[in-house]
Design an enzyme around this catalytic site. Structure first.
Site, PDB file in Angstrom:
ATOM      1  N   SER A 119      70.282   7.233  46.091  1.00 55.52           N
ATOM      2  CA  SER A 119      69.067   6.713  46.704  1.00 55.52           C
ATOM      3  C   SER A 119      68.707   5.348  46.149  1.00 55.52           C
ATOM      4  CB  SER A 119      67.896   7.659  46.414  1.00 55.52           C
ATOM      5  OG  SER A 119      68.136   8.916  46.965  1.00 55.52           O
ATOM      6  N   HIS A 140      74.529   5.359  52.341  1.00 55.79           N
ATOM      7  CA  HIS A 140      73.273   6.080  52.086  1.00 55.79           C
ATOM      8  C   HIS A 140      72.733   6.708  53.364  1.00 55.79           C
ATOM      9  CE1 HIS A 140      68.814   5.904  50.712  1.00 55.79           C
ATOM     10  NE2 HIS A 140      69.364   7.053  50.387  1.00 55.79           N
ATOM     11  N   GLU A 152      72.622   3.392  55.466  1.00 52.03           N
ATOM     12  CA  GLU A 152      72.699   2.083  54.800  1.00 52.03           C
ATOM     13  C   GLU A 152      74.084   1.942  54.165  1.00 52.03           C
ATOM     14  OE1 GLU A 152      68.207   1.053  53.238  1.00 52.03           O
ATOM     15  OE2 GLU A 152      69.342   2.484  52.067  1.00 52.03           O
ATOM     16  N   ASN A 190      64.371   2.649  50.656  1.00 55.27           N
ATOM     17  CA  ASN A 190      63.655   3.236  49.518  1.00 55.27           C
ATOM     18  C   ASN A 190      62.839   2.218  48.733  1.00 55.27           C
ATOM     19  OD1 ASN A 190      64.244   5.873  49.966  1.00 55.27           O
ATOM     20  ND2 ASN A 190      66.088   5.890  48.700  1.00 55.27           N
TER      21      ASN A 190
HETATM   22  N1  CAA Z   1      72.037  19.714  62.516  1.00 54.55           N
HETATM   23  C1  CAA Z   1      71.766  19.229  63.738  1.00 54.55           C
HETATM   24  N2  CAA Z   1      70.522  19.201  64.252  1.00 54.55           N
HETATM   25  C2  CAA Z   1      69.525  19.669  63.496  1.00 54.55           C
HETATM   26  C3  CAA Z   1      69.731  20.167  62.203  1.00 54.55           C
HETATM   27  C4  CAA Z   1      71.058  20.190  61.719  1.00 54.55           C
HETATM   28  N3  CAA Z   1      71.368  20.628  60.493  1.00 54.55           N
HETATM   29  N4  CAA Z   1      68.547  20.541  61.690  1.00 54.55           N
HETATM   30  C5  CAA Z   1      67.622  20.290  62.645  1.00 54.55           C
HETATM   31  N5  CAA Z   1      68.214  19.769  63.719  1.00 54.55           N
HETATM   32  C6  CAA Z   1      67.572  19.358  64.964  1.00 54.55           C
HETATM   33  C7  CAA Z   1      66.843  20.535  65.599  1.00 54.55           C
HETATM   34  O1  CAA Z   1      67.742  21.278  66.403  1.00 54.55           O
HETATM   35  C8  CAA Z   1      65.788  19.817  66.417  1.00 54.55           C
HETATM   36  O2  CAA Z   1      66.341  19.403  67.645  1.00 54.55           O
HETATM   37  P1  CAA Z   1      65.530  19.649  69.035  1.00 54.55           P
HETATM   38  O3  CAA Z   1      64.199  18.972  68.822  1.00 54.55           O
HETATM   39  O4  CAA Z   1      66.402  18.970  70.050  1.00 54.55           O
HETATM   40  O5  CAA Z   1      65.439  21.133  69.167  1.00 54.55           O
HETATM   41  C9  CAA Z   1      65.483  18.556  65.621  1.00 54.55           C
HETATM   42  O6  CAA Z   1      66.573  18.398  64.696  1.00 54.55           O
HETATM   43  C10 CAA Z   1      64.186  18.653  64.837  1.00 54.55           C
HETATM   44  O7  CAA Z   1      64.218  19.811  64.013  1.00 54.55           O
HETATM   45  P2  CAA Z   1      62.986  20.810  63.875  1.00 54.55           P
HETATM   46  O8  CAA Z   1      62.442  21.191  65.217  1.00 54.55           O
HETATM   47  O9  CAA Z   1      63.418  21.893  62.957  1.00 54.55           O
HETATM   48  O10 CAA Z   1      61.892  19.999  63.067  1.00 54.55           O
HETATM   49  P3  CAA Z   1      60.812  18.907  63.434  1.00 54.55           P
HETATM   50  O11 CAA Z   1      60.723  18.576  64.860  1.00 54.55           O
HETATM   51  O12 CAA Z   1      59.605  19.364  62.723  1.00 54.55           O
HETATM   52  O13 CAA Z   1      61.409  17.601  62.696  1.00 54.55           O
HETATM   53  C11 CAA Z   1      62.170  16.276  60.870  1.00 54.55           C
HETATM   54  C12 CAA Z   1      61.886  17.687  61.380  1.00 54.55           C
HETATM   55  C13 CAA Z   1      63.303  15.662  61.682  1.00 54.55           C
HETATM   56  C14 CAA Z   1      62.596  16.437  59.426  1.00 54.55           C
HETATM   57  C15 CAA Z   1      60.885  15.394  61.035  1.00 54.55           C
HETATM   58  O14 CAA Z   1      59.782  16.046  60.454  1.00 54.55           O
HETATM   59  C16 CAA Z   1      61.043  14.048  60.368  1.00 54.55           C
HETATM   60  O15 CAA Z   1      61.623  13.118  60.925  1.00 54.55           O
HETATM   61  N6  CAA Z   1      60.497  13.923  59.129  1.00 54.55           N
HETATM   62  C17 CAA Z   1      60.628  12.690  58.339  1.00 54.55           C
HETATM   63  C18 CAA Z   1      61.961  12.702  57.628  1.00 54.55           C
HETATM   64  C19 CAA Z   1      62.190  11.462  56.837  1.00 54.55           C
HETATM   65  O16 CAA Z   1      61.361  10.555  56.725  1.00 54.55           O
HETATM   66  N7  CAA Z   1      63.371  11.413  56.221  1.00 54.55           N
HETATM   67  C20 CAA Z   1      63.742  10.331  55.343  1.00 54.55           C
HETATM   68  C21 CAA Z   1      63.476  10.754  53.939  1.00 54.55           C
HETATM   69  S1  CAA Z   1      63.859   9.475  52.775  1.00 54.55           S
HETATM   70  C22 CAA Z   1      65.498   9.629  52.505  1.00 54.55           C
HETATM   71  O17 CAA Z   1      66.161  10.488  52.997  1.00 54.55           O
HETATM   72  C23 CAA Z   1      66.107   8.613  51.584  1.00 54.55           C
HETATM   73  C24 CAA Z   1      66.230   8.967  50.170  1.00 54.55           C
HETATM   74  O18 CAA Z   1      67.140   8.417  49.545  1.00 54.55           O
HETATM   75  C25 CAA Z   1      65.284   9.817  49.459  1.00 54.55           C
HETATM   76  P1  NAD Z   2      70.607  18.353  45.356  1.00 61.19           P
HETATM   77  O1  NAD Z   2      70.084  18.608  43.989  1.00 61.19           O
HETATM   78  O2  NAD Z   2      70.088  19.128  46.510  1.00 61.19           O
HETATM   79  O3  NAD Z   2      72.207  18.512  45.374  1.00 61.19           O
HETATM   80  C1  NAD Z   2      73.062  17.975  44.407  1.00 61.19           C
HETATM   81  C2  NAD Z   2      74.225  18.948  44.287  1.00 61.19           C
HETATM   82  O4  NAD Z   2      75.304  18.304  43.577  1.00 61.19           O
HETATM   83  C3  NAD Z   2      73.887  20.221  43.505  1.00 61.19           C
HETATM   84  O5  NAD Z   2      74.118  21.342  44.330  1.00 61.19           O
HETATM   85  C4  NAD Z   2      74.818  20.186  42.299  1.00 61.19           C
HETATM   86  O6  NAD Z   2      75.308  21.448  41.910  1.00 61.19           O
HETATM   87  C5  NAD Z   2      75.955  19.304  42.815  1.00 61.19           C
HETATM   88  N1  NAD Z   2      76.712  18.650  41.745  1.00 61.19           N
HETATM   89  C6  NAD Z   2      76.254  18.081  40.616  1.00 61.19           C
HETATM   90  N2  NAD Z   2      77.290  17.577  39.884  1.00 61.19           N
HETATM   91  C7  NAD Z   2      78.415  17.833  40.584  1.00 61.19           C
HETATM   92  C8  NAD Z   2      79.795  17.562  40.377  1.00 61.19           C
HETATM   93  N3  NAD Z   2      80.204  16.919  39.300  1.00 61.19           N
HETATM   94  N4  NAD Z   2      80.673  17.988  41.310  1.00 61.19           N
HETATM   95  C9  NAD Z   2      80.266  18.639  42.419  1.00 61.19           C
HETATM   96  N5  NAD Z   2      78.955  18.911  42.684  1.00 61.19           N
HETATM   97  C10 NAD Z   2      78.055  18.520  41.782  1.00 61.19           C
HETATM   98  O7  NAD Z   2      70.409  16.783  45.595  1.00 61.19           O
HETATM   99  P2  NAD Z   2      70.339  15.980  46.983  1.00 61.19           P
HETATM  100  O8  NAD Z   2      68.931  15.888  47.413  1.00 61.19           O
HETATM  101  O9  NAD Z   2      71.390  16.506  47.887  1.00 61.19           O
HETATM  102  O10 NAD Z   2      70.757  14.517  46.467  1.00 61.19           O
HETATM  103  C11 NAD Z   2      72.100  14.171  46.248  1.00 61.19           C
HETATM  104  C12 NAD Z   2      72.215  12.667  46.204  1.00 61.19           C
HETATM  105  O11 NAD Z   2      71.762  12.121  47.464  1.00 61.19           O
HETATM  106  C13 NAD Z   2      71.371  11.995  45.124  1.00 61.19           C
HETATM  107  O12 NAD Z   2      72.029  10.865  44.641  1.00 61.19           O
HETATM  108  C14 NAD Z   2      70.108  11.600  45.898  1.00 61.19           C
HETATM  109  O13 NAD Z   2      69.420  10.528  45.301  1.00 61.19           O
HETATM  110  C15 NAD Z   2      70.702  11.203  47.232  1.00 61.19           C
HETATM  111  N6  NAD Z   2      69.797  11.281  48.388  1.00 61.19           N
HETATM  112  C16 NAD Z   2      68.859  12.283  48.463  1.00 61.19           C
HETATM  113  C17 NAD Z   2      68.028  12.334  49.577  1.00 61.19           C
HETATM  114  C18 NAD Z   2      66.975  13.391  49.717  1.00 61.19           C
HETATM  115  O14 NAD Z   2      66.090  13.261  50.554  1.00 61.19           O
HETATM  116  N7  NAD Z   2      67.020  14.456  48.948  1.00 61.19           N
HETATM  117  C19 NAD Z   2      68.174  11.415  50.613  1.00 61.19           C
HETATM  118  C20 NAD Z   2      69.178  10.430  50.512  1.00 61.19           C
HETATM  119  C21 NAD Z   2      69.975  10.365  49.378  1.00 61.19           C
END
Ligand code: CAA
Ligand code: NAD
Length: 285
Positions: A119, A140, A152, A190
């Site tokens: 991330s 990403h 990304e 992020n």
């Molecule tokens: N595979 C394929 N499709 C899937 C799926 C999967 N594993 N899981 C869910 N879907 C589909 C569902 O079938 C559904 O499709 P339909 O609407 O056509 O039926 C659709 O995705 C939406 O799913 P839900 O109805 O279960 O849920 P929702 O409508 O409440 O939406 C959500 C859920 C998409 C998560 C929405 O709430 C959302 O966009 N939230 C914001 C998520 C966000 O901001 N993510 C970024 C986080 S930051 C990040 O990731 C970066 C980082 O490094 C931390």
């Molecule tokens: P998570 O804790 O759900 O999963 C990580 C998994 O990696 C665990 O199941 C752990 O057992 C496994 N693991 C650790 N060391 C390992 C190794 N050496 N070999 C094989 N498996 C190993 O974490 P997550 O949320 O899936 O995040 C994973 C990565 O993706 C992180 O770098 C996170 O920053 C990034 N990321 C997370 C998100 C999010 O929304 N959670 C979104 C984008 C990117």
């Protein structure tokens, strides 16, 4: 280069979603975990998603069979030797990622690309432990990986043009829209999203509004699908803390400093949706 075989390291929230779309998009896909219990959990999540899509009539039974045939889990890194692309999605910890990249470099065929789903951590620090810096980049995905359309591509000062173009094609083949970011903490999304979530925690910490009202405010006031606390629980409080620490390390400005409450929640074992306890008690909801 042509990518046919993909390896995903980590079968957690992100790794399982990435492995799911990789197999769905025609790639022979293996997913690695650290122990059988976590591997089973990750594999079940992938199979569960296909059952859900079949149940909704979005994919046929034949497709479920096809996808399952292209996907398997393993506990043995040696099985990654013939992969063309390895996507690392383990815990957000630089030491662990560097040690993994060192082992991947020694195991996976030399022409293969090694990418990280981190991330926020510097990709070059992972590339530097390999003998193939030009073929290392960030890739990403966003949570939930099968649904969110963005990827990304993070380009380090060593990543080659060919690597970027191969990753661009790969991302498009998964149905994603790629953008290219420089290798700076937080990349594009992020760098904007993490301080927004940290500000929401500070508002709550200072008693300015309730969690529910902050969430409702951002959902109804700005049209966001989730409020910041729902999103924090969804992303994982541990992942958010580690990402904030990485951004703060590179930009030591209070905007990026993790609030005490976030630290305390992670220290207490509240990780969000992944273990049922976060800003909301998800087990009770
Ligand atoms: N595979 C394929 N499709 C899937 C799926 C999967 N594993 N899981 C869910 N879907 C589909 C569902 O079938 C559904 O499709 P339909 O609407 O056509 O039926 C659709 O995705 C939406 O799913 P839900 O109805 O279960 O849920 P929702 O409508 O409440 O939406 C959500 C859920 C998409 C998560 C929405 O709430 C959302 O966009 N939230 C914001 C998520 C966000 O901001 N993510 C970024 C986080 S930051 C990040 O990731 C970066 C980082 O490094 C931390
Ligand atoms: P998570 O804790 O759900 O999963 C990580 C998994 O990696 C665990 O199941 C752990 O057992 C496994 N693991 C650790 N060391 C390992 C190794 N050496 N070999 C094989 N498996 C190993 O974490 P997550 O949320 O899936 O995040 C994973 C990565 O993706 C992180 O770098 C996170 O920053 C990034 N990321 C997370 C998100 C999010 O929304 N959670 C979104 C984008 C990117």
């Amino acid at each position: 280069m042509a990518i046919k075989k993909v390896g995903v390291v980590g079968g957690g929230l992100m790794g399982s979603g990435i492995a799911q779309i990789s197999a769905q998009s025609g790639y022979d896909t293996i997913m690695l975990e650290v122990n059988q219990e976590l591997l089973d959990k990750g594999v079940d999540r992938v199979h569960g998603a296909w059952s859900m899509l079949h149940g909704k009539g979005k994919i046929t039974e034949e497709q479920v069979g096809e996808y399952r045939g292209r996907f398997r889990g393993t506990l043995d890194l040696a099985e990654f030797a013939d992969r063309d692309l390895v996507i690392e999605a383990i815990i957000e910890n630089l030491d662990q990622k560097r040690s993994l990249f060192e082992r991947l470099d020694a195991t996976v065929q030399p022409d293969a690309l090694l990418v990280s789903n981190t991330s926020s951590l510097p990709i070059i620090e992972m590339a530097a432990v390999t003998k193939r810096q030009g073929r290392v980049a960030g890739l990403h995905f966003f949570n939930p990986a099968p649904v969110m359309k963005l990827v990304e591509i993070v380009r380090t000062i060593s990543t080659t043009d060919e690597t970027v173009e191969t990753l661009r094609d790969f991302a498009r083949s998964l149905g994603k829209t790629p953008i290219v970011a420089k290798d700076t903490a937080g990349f594009v999304v992020n760098f904007l999203l993490i301080p927004y979530m940290l500000s929401a925690i500070r508002m709550y910490e200072h008693g300015l509004a309730s969690r529910e009202d902050i969430d409702t405010g951002m959902k109804l006031g700005c049209g966001y699908p989730m409020g910041p606390f729902e999103l924090l629980d969804y992303v994982g409080l541990d992942t958010t803390l580690y990402a904030a620490e990485a951004i703060y390390a590179e930009y030591p400005d209070p905007t990026y400093a993790p609030p005490t409450l976030l630290r305390r929640m992670v220290q207490s074992g509240r990780y969000g949706k992944k273990n049922g306890r976060g800003f909301y008690n998800l087990d009770e909801r």
